[in-house]
Design a protein around this motif. Structure first.
Motif, PDB file in Angstrom:
ATOM      1  N   UNK A 178     -15.962 -35.532   9.343  1.00 17.74           N
ATOM      2  CA  UNK A 178     -15.739 -35.196  10.747  1.00 17.74           C
ATOM      3  C   UNK A 178     -17.064 -35.132  11.503  1.00 17.74           C
ATOM      4  N   UNK A 179     -18.116 -34.658  10.845  1.00 16.42           N
ATOM      5  CA  UNK A 179     -19.434 -34.636  11.473  1.00 16.42           C
ATOM      6  C   UNK A 179     -19.954 -36.051  11.715  1.00 16.42           C
ATOM      7  N   UNK A 194     -16.930 -44.178  24.659  1.00 13.89           N
ATOM      8  CA  UNK A 194     -17.098 -42.726  24.551  1.00 13.89           C
ATOM      9  C   UNK A 194     -15.745 -42.017  24.585  1.00 13.89           C
ATOM     10  N   UNK A 195     -14.855 -42.436  25.484  1.00 11.92           N
ATOM     11  CA  UNK A 195     -13.523 -41.835  25.545  1.00 11.92           C
ATOM     12  C   UNK A 195     -12.791 -42.004  24.221  1.00 11.92           C
ATOM     13  N   UNK A 196     -12.874 -43.209  23.666  1.00 12.24           N
ATOM     14  CA  UNK A 196     -12.199 -43.477  22.393  1.00 12.24           C
ATOM     15  C   UNK A 196     -12.794 -42.650  21.271  1.00 12.24           C
ATOM     16  N   UNK A 197     -14.115 -42.479  21.279  1.00 18.28           N
ATOM     17  CA  UNK A 197     -14.763 -41.701  20.233  1.00 18.28           C
ATOM     18  C   UNK A 197     -14.490 -40.201  20.380  1.00 18.28           C
ATOM     19  N   UNK A 198     -14.299 -39.729  21.607  1.00 17.33           N
ATOM     20  CA  UNK A 198     -13.891 -38.333  21.787  1.00 17.33           C
ATOM     21  C   UNK A 198     -12.532 -38.096  21.135  1.00 17.33           C
ATOM     22  N   UNK A 199     -11.619 -39.044  21.317  1.00 17.26           N
ATOM     23  CA  UNK A 199     -10.296 -38.921  20.697  1.00 17.26           C
ATOM     24  C   UNK A 199     -10.416 -38.947  19.180  1.00 17.26           C
ATOM     25  N   UNK A 200     -11.282 -39.817  18.675  1.00 17.18           N
ATOM     26  CA  UNK A 200     -11.501 -39.903  17.230  1.00 17.18           C
ATOM     27  C   UNK A 200     -12.102 -38.619  16.688  1.00 17.18           C
ATOM     28  N   UNK A 201     -13.032 -38.042  17.440  1.00 16.67           N
ATOM     29  CA  UNK A 201     -13.661 -36.784  17.027  1.00 16.67           C
ATOM     30  C   UNK A 201     -12.630 -35.659  16.949  1.00 16.67           C
ATOM     31  N   UNK A 202     -11.793 -35.541  17.972  1.00 15.59           N
ATOM     32  CA  UNK A 202     -10.764 -34.501  17.969  1.00 15.59           C
ATOM     33  C   UNK A 202      -9.849 -34.648  16.757  1.00 15.59           C
ATOM     34  N   UNK A 240     -10.932 -38.518   3.282  1.00 19.42           N
ATOM     35  CA  UNK A 240      -9.933 -39.404   3.881  1.00 19.42           C
ATOM     36  C   UNK A 240      -9.072 -38.655   4.890  1.00 19.42           C
ATOM     37  N   UNK A 241      -8.891 -37.349   4.695  1.00 19.16           N
ATOM     38  CA  UNK A 241      -8.041 -36.575   5.597  1.00 19.16           C
ATOM     39  C   UNK A 241      -8.617 -36.447   7.000  1.00 19.16           C
ATOM     40  N   UNK A 242      -9.907 -36.614   7.164  1.00 15.29           N
ATOM     41  CA  UNK A 242     -10.482 -36.624   8.510  1.00 15.29           C
ATOM     42  C   UNK A 242     -10.777 -38.045   8.980  1.00 15.29           C
ATOM     43  N   UNK A 295     -10.523 -36.173  13.913  1.00 21.26           N
ATOM     44  CA  UNK A 295     -11.257 -35.936  12.674  1.00 21.26           C
ATOM     45  C   UNK A 295     -11.417 -34.449  12.391  1.00 21.26           C
ATOM     46  N   UNK A 296     -11.777 -33.677  13.408  1.00 25.45           N
ATOM     47  CA  UNK A 296     -11.953 -32.232  13.237  1.00 25.45           C
ATOM     48  C   UNK A 296     -10.617 -31.575  12.902  1.00 25.45           C
ATOM     49  N   UNK A 297      -9.559 -32.006  13.591  1.00 28.59           N
ATOM     50  CA  UNK A 297      -8.236 -31.466  13.302  1.00 28.59           C
ATOM     51  C   UNK A 297      -7.821 -31.790  11.868  1.00 28.59           C
ATOM     52  N   UNK A 298      -8.093 -33.028  11.441  1.00 28.96           N
ATOM     53  CA  UNK A 298      -7.760 -33.412  10.070  1.00 28.96           C
ATOM     54  C   UNK A 298      -8.550 -32.630   9.045  1.00 28.96           C
ATOM     55  N   UNK A 299      -9.824 -32.393   9.345  1.00 29.16           N
ATOM     56  CA  UNK A 299     -10.663 -31.637   8.409  1.00 29.16           C
ATOM     57  C   UNK A 299     -10.208 -30.190   8.297  1.00 29.16           C
ATOM     58  N   UNK A 300      -9.983 -29.548   9.428  1.00 32.29           N
ATOM     59  CA  UNK A 300      -9.583 -28.133   9.386  1.00 32.29           C
ATOM     60  C   UNK A 300      -8.211 -27.962   8.735  1.00 32.29           C
ATOM     61  N   UNK A 301      -7.349 -28.962   8.874  1.00 26.74           N
ATOM     62  CA  UNK A 301      -6.013 -28.882   8.265  1.00 26.74           C
ATOM     63  C   UNK A 301      -6.073 -28.904   6.745  1.00 26.74           C
ATOM     64  N   UNK A 302      -7.187 -29.380   6.181  1.00 26.63           N
ATOM     65  CA  UNK A 302      -7.284 -29.402   4.715  1.00 26.63           C
ATOM     66  C   UNK A 302      -7.303 -28.000   4.125  1.00 26.63           C
TER      67      UNK A 302
END
Length: 230
Positions: free
Chosen positions: A208-209, A162-170, A139-141, A172-179
């Motif tokens: 995130x993947x 694609x622009x919206x999904x790039x923002x979502x990807x960023x 849930x954190x990502x 998600x990765x930030x949320x995952x690494x913050x865990x």
């Protein structure tokens, strides 16, 4: 969502590109995901990923999908065939994702419909897993990814999927690494308490993947960065 936002349709063949990209990403990251789980859980997540992808491969060979819904259905059935906690949770998540655009009769969902399906999947995972943001789970990502995706679509009527999904990807990765900076309160990792500190949650990393693969499927690159997981 307004009509302009709702018309941001994902490209034809998105289901195939998304699922095949995710398959490659998960197989490529499975050992690292398993190592994360061994450090902060019971260590079976990497094996579960490999098992799910083997189930997916068998389905793709025996009954090749032809539509977005069939591609995502193959993915959710693959995960439902995996034991433990992660199999059912990811399976139910992908089951909801397979329904993106279904009510509108869309063969390929819009970005807004995809966001709604992600949110439905999150609600399902939270209903069964009882996790909230900050509990060090998938849930954190997922939650910040949905927020970012919707924010771009709502703020800019001319934004592409694609622009919206790039923002979502960023996000998600930030949320995952913050865990890595949190202590698990749900899932197997919660059993080890402070030992999970400093370790990225493998479920959050896998989610995130998922978001990264959706972006890569939408932009046609098929490229997902795995370097941040190890």
């Amino acid at each position: 969502m307004n009509d302009q936002t709702s018309s941001t349709t994902l490209p034809g063949g998105f289901g195939r590109a998304f699922v095949l990209t995710l398959r490659e990403a998960l197989v490529g990251a499975a050992d690292d995901l398993g190592d994360l789980d061994r450090r902060a859980g019971d260590g079976d997540f990497g094996t579960n990923v490999h098992t799910a992808m083997k189930h997916l491969d068998a389905t793709l060979e025996d009954d090749p999908p032809t539509s977005y819904r069939e591609w995502l259905t193959a993915l959710y059935m693959a995960w439902l065939g995996v034991g433990g906690t992660s199999g059912p949770l990811f399976g139910m998540f992908f089951r909801d994702l397979a329904k993106a655009g279904e009510e509108a009769g869309s063969s390929v969902p819009t970005a807004a419909q995809f966001a709604d399906a992600l949110a439905a999947g999150q609600a399902t995972v939270q209903r069964y897993g009882e996790a909230e943001v900050g509990d060090k789970t998938m849930i954190d990502s997922l939650d910040p990814a949905i927020t970012a995706l919707r924010s771009v679509l709502e703020a800019d009527a001319d934004a592409s999927a694609v622009e919206a999904l790039f923002a979502a990807e960023d996000a998600a990765v930030l949320g995952a690494t913050a865990t890595a900076q949190t202590t698990a309160r749900r899932g197997r990792a919660s059993y080890v308490g402070d030992a999970s500190q400093g370790v990225i949650d493998p479920g959050a990393a896998a989610m995130a993947l998922v978001i990264s693969s959706a972006r890569a499927g939408a932009d046609g690159s098929g490229t997902v960065d795995l370097s941040w997981i190890a």
